[in-house]
Design a protein around this motif. Structure first.
Motif, PDB file in Angstrom:
ATOM      1  N   GLY A   1       0.800  -1.231   0.000  1.00 22.23           N
ATOM      2  CA  GLY A   1       0.000   0.000   0.000  1.00 22.23           C
ATOM      3  C   GLY A   1       0.828   1.274   0.000  1.00 22.23           C
ATOM      4  O   GLY A   1       0.278   2.369   0.031  1.00 22.23           O
ATOM      5  N   ARG A   2       2.177   1.125   0.010  1.00 20.99           N
ATOM      6  CA  ARG A   2       3.014   2.336  -0.008  1.00 20.99           C
ATOM      7  C   ARG A   2       4.043   2.223  -1.128  1.00 20.99           C
ATOM      8  O   ARG A   2       4.839   1.278  -1.147  1.00 20.99           O
ATOM      9  N   PHE A   3       3.972   3.159  -2.046  1.00 21.38           N
ATOM     10  CA  PHE A   3       4.841   3.112  -3.221  1.00 21.38           C
ATOM     11  C   PHE A   3       5.632   4.406  -3.333  1.00 21.38           C
ATOM     12  O   PHE A   3       5.336   5.390  -2.654  1.00 21.38           O
TER      13      PHE A   3
ATOM     14  N   GLN B   1       6.195   5.772  -6.508  1.00 22.53           N
ATOM     15  CA  GLN B   1       5.303   6.507  -7.421  1.00 22.53           C
ATOM     16  C   GLN B   1       3.902   5.999  -7.139  1.00 22.53           C
ATOM     17  O   GLN B   1       3.644   4.796  -7.200  1.00 22.53           O
ATOM     18  N   PHE B   2       3.005   6.894  -6.789  1.00 16.94           N
ATOM     19  CA  PHE B   2       1.620   6.514  -6.555  1.00 16.94           C
ATOM     20  C   PHE B   2       0.737   7.585  -7.177  1.00 16.94           C
ATOM     21  O   PHE B   2       1.231   8.626  -7.617  1.00 16.94           O
ATOM     22  N   HIS B   3      -0.560   7.298  -7.244  1.00 12.32           N
ATOM     23  CA  HIS B   3      -1.461   8.216  -7.949  1.00 12.32           C
ATOM     24  C   HIS B   3      -2.521   8.764  -7.005  1.00 12.32           C
ATOM     25  O   HIS B   3      -3.003   8.044  -6.130  1.00 12.32           O
TER      26      HIS B   3
ATOM     27  N   ILE C   1      -6.214  11.234  -6.686  1.00 14.23           N
ATOM     28  CA  ILE C   1      -7.275  12.103  -7.194  1.00 14.23           C
ATOM     29  C   ILE C   1      -7.283  13.251  -6.199  1.00 14.23           C
ATOM     30  O   ILE C   1      -7.640  13.058  -5.031  1.00 14.23           O
ATOM     31  N   ASP C   2      -6.828  14.409  -6.633  1.00 11.11           N
ATOM     32  CA  ASP C   2      -6.652  15.533  -5.725  1.00 11.11           C
ATOM     33  C   ASP C   2      -7.747  16.561  -6.002  1.00 11.11           C
ATOM     34  O   ASP C   2      -8.011  16.901  -7.154  1.00 11.11           O
ATOM     35  N   VAL C   3      -8.391  17.030  -4.950  1.00  8.24           N
ATOM     36  CA  VAL C   3      -9.552  17.925  -5.106  1.00  8.24           C
ATOM     37  C   VAL C   3      -9.342  19.159  -4.236  1.00  8.24           C
ATOM     38  O   VAL C   3      -9.016  19.019  -3.050  1.00  8.24           O
ATOM     39  N   GLU C   4      -9.482  20.353  -4.821  1.00  3.78           N
ATOM     40  CA  GLU C   4      -9.225  21.576  -4.050  1.00  3.78           C
ATOM     41  C   GLU C   4     -10.360  22.583  -4.260  1.00  3.78           C
ATOM     42  O   GLU C   4     -10.774  22.820  -5.402  1.00  3.78           O
ATOM     43  N   LEU C   5     -10.851  23.152  -3.154  1.00  2.00           N
ATOM     44  CA  LEU C   5     -11.878  24.201  -3.226  1.00  2.00           C
ATOM     45  C   LEU C   5     -11.249  25.469  -2.637  1.00  2.00           C
ATOM     46  O   LEU C   5     -10.964  25.520  -1.438  1.00  2.00           O
TER      47      LEU C   5
ATOM     48  N   VAL D   1      -3.389  14.079  13.324  1.00  2.00           N
ATOM     49  CA  VAL D   1      -2.520  15.126  12.754  1.00  2.00           C
ATOM     50  C   VAL D   1      -2.192  14.709  11.324  1.00  2.00           C
ATOM     51  O   VAL D   1      -2.475  13.594  10.923  1.00  2.00           O
ATOM     52  N   ARG D   2      -1.603  15.606  10.551  1.00  2.09           N
ATOM     53  CA  ARG D   2      -1.311  15.295   9.152  1.00  2.09           C
ATOM     54  C   ARG D   2       0.181  15.468   8.883  1.00  2.09           C
ATOM     55  O   ARG D   2       0.866  16.177   9.613  1.00  2.09           O
ATOM     56  N   GLY D   3       0.649  14.833   7.815  1.00  2.00           N
ATOM     57  CA  GLY D   3       2.080  14.872   7.519  1.00  2.00           C
ATOM     58  C   GLY D   3       2.529  16.097   6.737  1.00  2.00           C
ATOM     59  O   GLY D   3       3.648  16.134   6.250  1.00  2.00           O
TER      60      GLY D   3
ATOM     61  N   ASP E   1       2.526  20.506   6.714  1.00  2.00           N
ATOM     62  CA  ASP E   1       2.397  21.588   7.704  1.00  2.00           C
ATOM     63  C   ASP E   1       1.351  22.644   7.377  1.00  2.00           C
ATOM     64  O   ASP E   1       1.072  23.509   8.192  1.00  2.00           O
ATOM     65  N   TYR E   2       0.797  22.620   6.150  1.00  2.00           N
ATOM     66  CA  TYR E   2      -0.036  23.774   5.765  1.00  2.00           C
ATOM     67  C   TYR E   2      -1.451  23.794   6.331  1.00  2.00           C
ATOM     68  O   TYR E   2      -2.189  24.741   6.103  1.00  2.00           O
ATOM     69  N   TYR E   3      -1.828  22.773   7.071  1.00  2.00           N
ATOM     70  CA  TYR E   3      -3.231  22.708   7.510  1.00  2.00           C
ATOM     71  C   TYR E   3      -3.580  23.672   8.639  1.00  2.00           C
ATOM     72  O   TYR E   3      -2.775  23.922   9.537  1.00  2.00           O
ATOM     73  N   THR E   4      -4.789  24.211   8.561  1.00  2.00           N
ATOM     74  CA  THR E   4      -5.373  25.017   9.641  1.00  2.00           C
ATOM     75  C   THR E   4      -6.793  24.470   9.841  1.00  2.00           C
ATOM     76  O   THR E   4      -7.406  24.012   8.884  1.00  2.00           O
TER      77      THR E   4
ATOM     78  N   ARG F   1      -8.197  21.823   5.686  1.00  2.00           N
ATOM     79  CA  ARG F   1      -8.247  23.243   5.330  1.00  2.00           C
ATOM     80  C   ARG F   1      -6.837  23.822   5.368  1.00  2.00           C
ATOM     81  O   ARG F   1      -6.017  23.422   6.208  1.00  2.00           O
ATOM     82  N   TYR F   2      -6.548  24.715   4.444  1.00  2.00           N
ATOM     83  CA  TYR F   2      -5.208  25.347   4.417  1.00  2.00           C
ATOM     84  C   TYR F   2      -5.391  26.833   4.088  1.00  2.00           C
ATOM     85  O   TYR F   2      -5.083  27.299   3.017  1.00  2.00           O
ATOM     86  N   ASP F   3      -5.892  27.582   5.096  1.00  2.00           N
ATOM     87  CA  ASP F   3      -6.278  28.978   4.869  1.00  2.00           C
ATOM     88  C   ASP F   3      -5.104  29.923   4.639  1.00  2.00           C
ATOM     89  O   ASP F   3      -5.290  31.029   4.129  1.00  2.00           O
TER      90      ASP F   3
ATOM     91  N   GLU G   1      -3.925   3.721  -5.694  1.00  2.00           N
ATOM     92  CA  GLU G   1      -3.422   2.345  -5.539  1.00  2.00           C
ATOM     93  C   GLU G   1      -4.183   1.631  -4.421  1.00  2.00           C
ATOM     94  O   GLU G   1      -4.506   0.456  -4.522  1.00  2.00           O
ATOM     95  N   ARG G   2      -4.454   2.379  -3.344  1.00  2.00           N
ATOM     96  CA  ARG G   2      -5.129   1.746  -2.191  1.00  2.00           C
ATOM     97  C   ARG G   2      -6.566   1.397  -2.531  1.00  2.00           C
ATOM     98  O   ARG G   2      -7.089   0.365  -2.107  1.00  2.00           O
ATOM     99  N   VAL G   3      -7.234   2.237  -3.326  1.00  2.00           N
ATOM    100  CA  VAL G   3      -8.605   1.918  -3.746  1.00  2.00           C
ATOM    101  C   VAL G   3      -8.584   0.650  -4.610  1.00  2.00           C
ATOM    102  O   VAL G   3      -9.368  -0.275  -4.385  1.00  2.00           O
TER     103      VAL G   3
HETATM  104  P1  HAM Z   1      -1.583  12.740   1.971  1.00  2.00           P
HETATM  105  O1  HAM Z   1      -2.275  12.303   3.228  1.00  2.00           O
HETATM  106  O2  HAM Z   1      -0.104  12.861   2.029  1.00  2.00           O
HETATM  107  O3  HAM Z   1      -2.229  14.132   1.579  1.00  2.00           O
HETATM  108  O4  HAM Z   1      -1.953  11.772   0.786  1.00  2.00           O
HETATM  109  C1  HAM Z   1      -3.301  11.488   0.467  1.00  2.00           C
HETATM  110  C2  HAM Z   1      -3.479  10.003   0.185  1.00  2.00           C
HETATM  111  O5  HAM Z   1      -2.543   9.568  -0.822  1.00  2.00           O
HETATM  112  C3  HAM Z   1      -3.202   9.095   1.368  1.00  2.00           C
HETATM  113  O6  HAM Z   1      -4.334   9.002   2.228  1.00  2.00           O
HETATM  114  C4  HAM Z   1      -2.908   7.773   0.677  1.00  2.00           C
HETATM  115  O7  HAM Z   1      -4.111   7.117   0.322  1.00  2.00           O
HETATM  116  C5  HAM Z   1      -2.203   8.218  -0.588  1.00  2.00           C
HETATM  117  N1  HAM Z   1      -0.744   8.089  -0.437  1.00  2.00           N
HETATM  118  C6  HAM Z   1       0.111   8.929   0.169  1.00  2.00           C
HETATM  119  N2  HAM Z   1       1.368   8.466   0.112  1.00  2.00           N
HETATM  120  C7  HAM Z   1       1.320   7.289  -0.548  1.00  2.00           C
HETATM  121  C8  HAM Z   1       2.301   6.312  -0.945  1.00  2.00           C
HETATM  122  N3  HAM Z   1       3.596   6.467  -0.700  1.00  2.00           N
HETATM  123  N4  HAM Z   1       1.871   5.209  -1.619  1.00  2.00           N
HETATM  124  C9  HAM Z   1       0.550   5.042  -1.912  1.00  2.00           C
HETATM  125  N5  HAM Z   1      -0.409   5.935  -1.578  1.00  2.00           N
HETATM  126  C10 HAM Z   1      -0.038   7.039  -0.897  1.00  2.00           C
HETATM  127  C11 HAM Z   1      -1.830  14.896   0.508  1.00  2.00           C
HETATM  128  O8  HAM Z   1      -1.093  14.516  -0.364  1.00  2.00           O
HETATM  129  C12 HAM Z   1      -2.517  16.248   0.471  1.00  2.00           C
HETATM  130  N6  HAM Z   1      -1.981  16.981  -0.682  1.00  2.00           N
HETATM  131  C13 HAM Z   1      -4.025  16.083   0.405  1.00  2.00           C
HETATM  132  C14 HAM Z   1      -4.750  17.399   0.328  1.00  2.00           C
HETATM  133  C15 HAM Z   1      -5.343  17.944  -0.754  1.00  2.00           C
HETATM  134  N7  HAM Z   1      -4.918  18.236   1.350  1.00  2.00           N
HETATM  135  C16 HAM Z   1      -5.572  19.313   0.920  1.00  2.00           C
HETATM  136  N8  HAM Z   1      -5.826  19.149  -0.360  1.00  2.00           N
END
Ligand code: HAM
Length: 425
Positions: A119-121, A123-125, A127-131, A256-258, A260-263, A285-287, A308-310
């Motif tokens: 489940g951890r790669f 290169q992974f893909h 679907i990123d959504v931003e409002l 918590v999230r990995g 730093d930009y979250y608020t 949120r990232y105000d 990949e996880r889906v």
């Molecule tokens: P993230 O939690 O780092 O957030 O990644 C979102 C999702 O991508 C994770 O929940 C996981 O399903 C998948 N993911 C992350 N790293 C890997 C990996 N090494 N291999 C496979 N899947 C992975 C973000 O990336 C933020 N940019 C999300 C976001 C959008 N926040 C605000 N807008």
């Protein structure tokens, strides 16, 4: 073998690609129905974008970026995530002047030099959504509901939405100070990573999986007791919208999230169908990020789903794919083969999925090939039948055969396609 792909980089072969295509189709339809528009951005960016965006103290920036200097000595990197770069594009292209609220989505690969595991790669893909452009809790609810509905539409099982508020610039600093003070007294029982985090990024200690670190946090201060009035009101409103929309959720003040930009709002959606890497989506949120990256003051919220996880969940749960109605043309004789080849083009122009054998094989082997291709119907065209203006139609599920006039082929196949599509998922 000498030629190998890189560790943590996967080939997605045709038998799996169907899952990806279906996931992308469902996403595009649902996202566009919520008013989101697709944006496509480069994979390479200046590394400084992510340093400023994600934060120097994060694992992503300090250990996981694929960065390198180009021929001119500029430090570039493969994007480790999309939010910072969507913001870069929003600011650079002055999207703020085009509409009050920008609703954008991006589907594509991300790169992080993490230790590969299930489940951890690397290169992974996502679907990123931003409002971008709205500060209110209704946007948070819209984003949370959308993330949930997308995963439901993919038929992902065992979902759990976990949410928290990370506070804002008014209330988070005092929480951080208290937490640092607390962790200072626990340094001996923290792992070496957390000893470092206790100084550089104390909130991340909550994410550590080591038992000794977990135990050390038992009496740690929690963010929810530090929220200012604005953050508390915002969070309560988000939760009340989730309740109204019947979206099940669990509030966890240690989430918590990995990055730093979250608020304020931060969330993850996990699935019980996954192993240790159980987050299928994460966001928040990232105000302050947009102004921090040199743009105007614009509040924003978003999330990303890990594709990949889906797919892993869908494959292991044997979730059937929507099957397209498929026709196979079998031919016997030279004239019939030529005729079949032209009919093939005609039927494809009608929107049907049709295939035929390229070589002169026996009817038996053509039928075997048709069943390998999972054809629903086979049209058998023979030289003699052709003279009489007839073809044979074989239903591959029941095995029944019938003859029909050549002129009725198109209508009959379209009717069979309509019946099949009505029945499929
Ligand atoms: P993230 O939690 O780092 O957030 O990644 C979102 C999702 O991508 C994770 O929940 C996981 O399903 C998948 N993911 C992350 N790293 C890997 C990996 N090494 N291999 C496979 N899947 C992975 C973000 O990336 C933020 N940019 C999300 C976001 C959008 N926040 C605000 N807008």
């Amino acid at each position: 073998m000498e030629l190998q792909s890189l560790k943590g980089f996967r080939d997605i072969l045709p038998e799996e690609v169907h899952y990806w295509q279906e996931m992308e189709d469902i996403s595009r339809k649902l996202l566009e129905s919520y008013g989101f528009k697709e944006i496509r951005l480069p994979i390479l960016e200046y590394a400084s974008l992510f340093r400023k965006g994600i934060g120097e103290g994060t694992d992503i920036v300090s250990k996981e970026m694929y960065s390198f200097s180009d021929q001119k000595g500029r430090e570039l990197c493969l994007r480790p995530e999309a939010t910072s770069q969507v913001v870069r594009s929003y600011v650079q292209n002055r999207l703020d002047l085009k509409e009050p609220v920008s609703k954008l989505y991006l589907i594509g690969p991300m790169f992080r030099h993490e230790r590969p595991q299930k489940g951890r790669f690397r290169q992974f893909h996502q679907i990123d959504v931003e409002l971008i452009g709205d500060p209110g809790p209704i946007s948070d609810a819209e984003i949370l509901i959308l993330a949930w509905k997308l995963l439901e539409a993919f038929k992902v099982a065992g979902l759990e939405l976990v949410i928290n508020s990370l506070g804002c610039e008014l209330c988070r600093p005092s929480f951080k100070t208290q937490l640092m003070k607390y962790l200072k007294g626990k340094l001996d029982s923290l792992c070496s990573d957390c000893q470092r985090r206790a100084e550089t990024n104390p909130l991340r200690v909550f994410d550590c999986k080591q038992d000794s670190c977990k135990a050390s946090l038992e009496d740690a201060p929690l963010i929810n007791t530090f929220w200012c009035d604005g953050c508390k009101r915002h969070f309560d409103n988000v939760v009340s919208y989730l309740l109204k929309a019947s979206i099940p959720h669990r509030i966890d003040p240690t989430l918590v999230r990995g990055l730093d930009y979250y608020t304020r709002t931060a969330f993850e959606i996990k699935s019980k169908a996954l192993g240790a890497q159980d987050a299928v989506a994460g966001g928040g949120r990232y105000d302050k990020l947009i102004s921090q990256l040199g743009g105007p003051e614009r509040p924003a919220i978003g999330f990303a789903i890990g594709m990949e996880r889906v797919v892993e969940i869908l494959i292991s749960a044997n979730i059937p794919l929507k099957k397209t109605f498929k026709v196979f043309l079998a031919s016997l004789g030279n004239q019939a083969k030529d005729e079949a080849f032209f009919l093939l083009q005609d039927l494809r122009d009608e929107g049907l999925m049709v295939e035929m054998a390229y070589q002169d094989n026996s009817l038996k082997s053509q039928l075997r090939y048709a069943s390998k291709l999972e054809a629903d119907t086979v049209l058998i065209i023979g030289d003699d039948e052709l003279k009489a203006g007839l073809v044979t139609l074989k239903d591959m599920n029941s095995g029944k055969q019938s003859q029909l006039p050549y002129s009725e082929i198109k209508n009959m196949l379209k009717e069979l396609q309509r019946q099949r599509d009505g029945k499929s998922l």
